[in-house]
Design a protein around this motif. Structure first.
Motif, mmCIF file in Angstrom:
data_model
loop_
_atom_site.group_PDB
_atom_site.id
_atom_site.type_symbol
_atom_site.label_atom_id
_atom_site.label_comp_id
_atom_site.label_asym_id
_atom_site.label_seq_id
_atom_site.Cartn_x
_atom_site.Cartn_y
_atom_site.Cartn_z
ATOM 1 N N ALA A 241 0.835 -1.204 0.000
ATOM 2 C CA ALA A 241 0.000 0.000 0.000
ATOM 3 C C ALA A 241 0.868 1.252 0.000
ATOM 4 O O ALA A 241 0.607 2.212 -0.731
ATOM 5 C CB ALA A 241 -0.933 -0.007 1.207
ATOM 6 N N VAL A 242 1.932 1.238 0.801
ATOM 7 C CA VAL A 242 2.842 2.384 0.855
ATOM 8 C C VAL A 242 3.535 2.587 -0.490
ATOM 9 O O VAL A 242 3.629 3.708 -1.001
ATOM 10 C CB VAL A 242 3.889 2.194 1.977
ATOM 11 C CG1 VAL A 242 4.970 3.270 1.900
ATOM 12 C CG2 VAL A 242 3.206 2.230 3.342
ATOM 13 N N ILE A 243 4.008 1.491 -1.106
ATOM 14 C CA ILE A 243 4.689 1.589 -2.393
ATOM 15 C C ILE A 243 3.751 2.137 -3.469
ATOM 16 O O ILE A 243 4.112 3.029 -4.245
ATOM 17 C CB ILE A 243 5.236 0.213 -2.816
ATOM 18 C CG1 ILE A 243 6.409 -0.195 -1.914
ATOM 19 C CG2 ILE A 243 5.687 0.229 -4.282
ATOM 20 C CD1 ILE A 243 6.915 -1.604 -2.159
ATOM 21 N N ILE A 248 0.882 9.508 -4.302
ATOM 22 C CA ILE A 248 -0.478 10.017 -4.174
ATOM 23 C C ILE A 248 -0.679 10.640 -2.792
ATOM 24 O O ILE A 248 -1.248 11.734 -2.655
ATOM 25 C CB ILE A 248 -1.505 8.894 -4.424
ATOM 26 C CG1 ILE A 248 -1.380 8.377 -5.868
ATOM 27 C CG2 ILE A 248 -2.923 9.373 -4.148
ATOM 28 C CD1 ILE A 248 -2.191 7.134 -6.147
ATOM 29 N N TYR A 249 -0.193 9.969 -1.743
ATOM 30 C CA TYR A 249 -0.319 10.503 -0.385
ATOM 31 C C TYR A 249 0.443 11.818 -0.247
ATOM 32 O O TYR A 249 -0.055 12.791 0.325
ATOM 33 C CB TYR A 249 0.208 9.485 0.635
ATOM 34 C CG TYR A 249 -0.069 9.878 2.074
ATOM 35 C CD1 TYR A 249 -1.259 9.517 2.696
ATOM 36 C CD2 TYR A 249 0.850 10.624 2.808
ATOM 37 C CE1 TYR A 249 -1.531 9.883 4.010
ATOM 38 C CE2 TYR A 249 0.590 11.003 4.109
ATOM 39 C CZ TYR A 249 -0.599 10.632 4.712
ATOM 40 O OH TYR A 249 -0.865 11.006 6.007
ATOM 41 N N ALA A 250 1.667 11.847 -0.793
ATOM 42 C CA ALA A 250 2.485 13.057 -0.695
ATOM 43 C C ALA A 250 1.793 14.244 -1.364
ATOM 44 O O ALA A 250 1.800 15.364 -0.837
ATOM 45 C CB ALA A 250 3.856 12.816 -1.323
ATOM 46 N N GLN A 251 1.195 14.015 -2.516
ATOM 47 C CA GLN A 251 0.591 15.116 -3.260
ATOM 48 C C GLN A 251 -0.807 15.476 -2.763
ATOM 49 O O GLN A 251 -1.181 16.651 -2.750
ATOM 50 C CB GLN A 251 0.551 14.773 -4.753
ATOM 51 C CG GLN A 251 1.951 14.692 -5.370
ATOM 52 C CD GLN A 251 1.934 14.511 -6.884
ATOM 53 O OE1 GLN A 251 1.029 14.958 -7.560
ATOM 54 N NE2 GLN A 251 2.959 13.852 -7.408
ATOM 55 N N PHE A 256 2.445 18.056 -1.819
ATOM 56 C CA PHE A 256 3.726 18.142 -2.503
ATOM 57 C C PHE A 256 3.495 18.374 -3.998
ATOM 58 O O PHE A 256 2.498 17.922 -4.557
ATOM 59 C CB PHE A 256 4.521 16.846 -2.332
ATOM 60 C CG PHE A 256 5.295 16.754 -1.043
ATOM 61 C CD1 PHE A 256 4.811 17.293 0.141
ATOM 62 C CD2 PHE A 256 6.513 16.097 -1.006
ATOM 63 C CE1 PHE A 256 5.525 17.198 1.328
ATOM 64 C CE2 PHE A 256 7.240 15.995 0.170
ATOM 65 C CZ PHE A 256 6.740 16.544 1.338
ATOM 66 N N THR A 257 4.442 19.067 -4.635
ATOM 67 C CA THR A 257 4.424 19.150 -6.089
ATOM 68 C C THR A 257 5.030 17.877 -6.668
ATOM 69 O O THR A 257 5.633 17.069 -5.934
ATOM 70 C CB THR A 257 5.244 20.348 -6.581
ATOM 71 O OG1 THR A 257 6.634 20.130 -6.251
ATOM 72 C CG2 THR A 257 4.764 21.648 -5.943
ATOM 73 N N SER A 258 4.913 17.705 -7.988
ATOM 74 C CA SER A 258 5.482 16.511 -8.633
ATOM 75 C C SER A 258 6.989 16.447 -8.413
ATOM 76 O O SER A 258 7.543 15.386 -8.106
ATOM 77 C CB SER A 258 5.170 16.521 -10.131
ATOM 78 O OG SER A 258 3.785 16.443 -10.352
ATOM 79 N N THR A 259 7.666 17.576 -8.556
ATOM 80 C CA THR A 259 9.120 17.600 -8.380
ATOM 81 C C THR A 259 9.499 17.285 -6.945
ATOM 82 O O THR A 259 10.444 16.519 -6.694
ATOM 83 C CB THR A 259 9.683 18.974 -8.784
ATOM 84 O OG1 THR A 259 9.346 19.232 -10.158
ATOM 85 C CG2 THR A 259 11.203 19.011 -8.633
ATOM 86 N N ILE A 383 -3.932 5.690 5.313
ATOM 87 C CA ILE A 383 -2.628 5.209 5.775
ATOM 88 C C ILE A 383 -2.751 4.566 7.158
ATOM 89 O O ILE A 383 -2.066 3.587 7.471
ATOM 90 C CB ILE A 383 -1.586 6.357 5.793
ATOM 91 C CG1 ILE A 383 -0.164 5.783 5.831
ATOM 92 C CG2 ILE A 383 -1.798 7.306 6.947
ATOM 93 C CD1 ILE A 383 0.281 5.119 4.573
ATOM 94 N N LEU A 384 -3.656 5.090 7.999
ATOM 95 C CA LEU A 384 -3.855 4.496 9.329
ATOM 96 C C LEU A 384 -4.453 3.099 9.207
ATOM 97 O O LEU A 384 -4.077 2.181 9.957
ATOM 98 C CB LEU A 384 -4.777 5.391 10.153
ATOM 99 C CG LEU A 384 -4.914 5.032 11.634
ATOM 100 C CD1 LEU A 384 -3.579 5.197 12.350
ATOM 101 C CD2 LEU A 384 -5.976 5.919 12.291
#
Length: 413
Positions: A241-243, A248-251, A256-259, A383-384
């Motif tokens: 799930a993390v991989i 997606i979670y970061a953005q 977060f931006t793509s970079t 994520i939880l």
């Protein structure tokens, strides 16, 4: 030593697919552009991965048994590699609105990737004795994360140049898929040039269906391996799930931006390589189960940090802890399966390992996708939810005796 390097180079080669396509670039592109951020976009992504893993789940033990019967691990590995490279390159054809095409290509490319992953793992017991499996497996995973670093680094370089020239994601992401396929093909070449097929055909294993059914019926002789495979089923659900959903979670959750996301994944690949390399030696020094216990505790802490993270700094700490634990868990898990497998049936038993991993890959990401869909895009709850799988894996790890399992493997070979 040259063969160990050639074997490790396959991990180097195929990690580019995982890092660029599944973890850092195409997954976020699929949700944001291909599916246009539809409410079902994340679930559609996880469903595509789950279908591919279901196909692997159904075929992995049969492929492994057939490879053992015909001493054909290397031939099947070449076929799987060609399949993954081809369908990854075909992702060049995807773009906004091509949801069905993208889903089909992800299913096919990921199926061949996962099949190859099982087959290359089956060479481990031919290259390392029982006392060195942890560190040799760790070398392979460390090379793998470096390979992911190289593929992602090349991709980031191309993306940066493209963005400066005014190109959009719809223009540069398809080209990145071609780059990933080419790097995979080139980096895997040493594996097919130098890795030897030491196994001999076992005609008594000729019928793979019969052999797999026999393995299931004899499962009581491999109680520790069986329990560890169930343990893998749970903790790998969390890892997959993390991989599959890191970018997606970061953005979506951390904005977060793509970079920024790609830079994060680049750094996490370094910590993952360190985790795989370092824990391989630690595993051989303190024992398989103690090492795996430390890794799963680390995963539980990581999930808690990611859930509460509000600042970028806290999320970076969580992400790098995930990288460290990811490398360690994958190297340690592969070594334990190799240690508990009968030497003459390694491809078959690594097929069962693949079955457990791919079964986890079905319901782990789906759990995340379903939770975010039900709770209207709440990625923190997603994520939880998958964090519970690490807790169950930790509980199942208790009671496994690897030395007893090793004796059973040798006696039943």
């Amino acid at each position: 030593m040259r063969e160990v390097w050639a074997w490790s180079m396959y991990d180097f080669a195929n990690s580019g697919y995982t890092t660029v396509v599944i973890t850092a670039v195409f997954n976020a592109y699929f949700v944001a552009a291909v599916a246009a951020k539809a409410p079902w976009a994340t679930f559609a992504w996880t469903a595509a991965l789950s279908v591919s893993y279901l196909a692997v789940l159904l075929t992995a033990p049969l492929v492994g048994a057939w490879a053992d019967a015909h001493a054909a691990k290397k031939k099947l590995l070449l076929f799987a590699t060609m399949g993954c490279v081809f369908f990854t390159s075909m992702l060049y054809l995807t773009g906004p609105g091509t949801v069905i095409l993208a889903v089909c290509l992800i299913i096919l490319s990921n199926f061949f990737f996962a099949t190859g992953e099982n087959l290359i793992a089956a060479f481990l017991t031919e290259l390392a004795d029982s006392k060195a499996m942890g560190r040799v497996s760790g070398w392979g995973w460390a090379f793998g994360y470096l390979g992911g670093l190289v593929s992602l680094g090349i991709s980031l370089f191309y993306i940066t140049i493209s963005q400066k020239s005014g190109a959009s994601a719809n223009e540069f992401v398809p080209v990145v898929m071609l780059i990933t396929a080419v790097v995979f093909a080139l980096a895997a070449t040493p594996t097919f040039l130098f890795l030897k097929e030491r196994a001999r055909p076992h005609r008594e294993l000729e019928n793979p269906w019969k052999r797999v059914m026999q393995t299931f019926h004899q499962a009581r002789h491999y109680a520790d391996l069986r329990r560890f495979l169930v343990c893998i089923l749970f903790y790998q659900a969390g890892i997959m799930a993390v991989i599959a959903l890191a970018a997606i979670y970061a953005q979506e959750a951390m904005k977060f931006t793509s970079t920024q996301t790609i830079v994060l994944v680049l750094v996490v690949n370094i910590t993952a390589a360190l985790g795989a390399f370092g824990f391989g030696y630690l595993q051989d020094a303190i024992g398989h189960i103690k090492a795996m216990t430390l890794v799963l505790i680390g995963w539980v802490i990581m999930i808690a940090l990611a859930y509460v993270a509000e600042s970028v700094e806290t999320f970076w700490i969580a992400a790098n802890l995930a990288g460290l634990c990811m490398g360690a868990a994958q190297a340690a898990g592969r070594a334990i399966v190799g240690y508990l497998s009968p030497p003459a049936r390694t491809a078959e038993f690594f097929g069962l390992w693949g079955l457990a991993v791919k079964a986890a890959s079905i319901f782990g990401p789906l759990t995340y996708g379903a939770v975010t869909w039900i709770f209207e895009g709440n990625h923190r709850l997603g994520i939880l939810a998958v964090g519970a799988y690490f807790v169950v894996g930790l509980i199942l790890l208790v009671g496994i005796d690897v030395e007893r399992g090793r004796r059973a493997a040798l006696q039943s070979n």
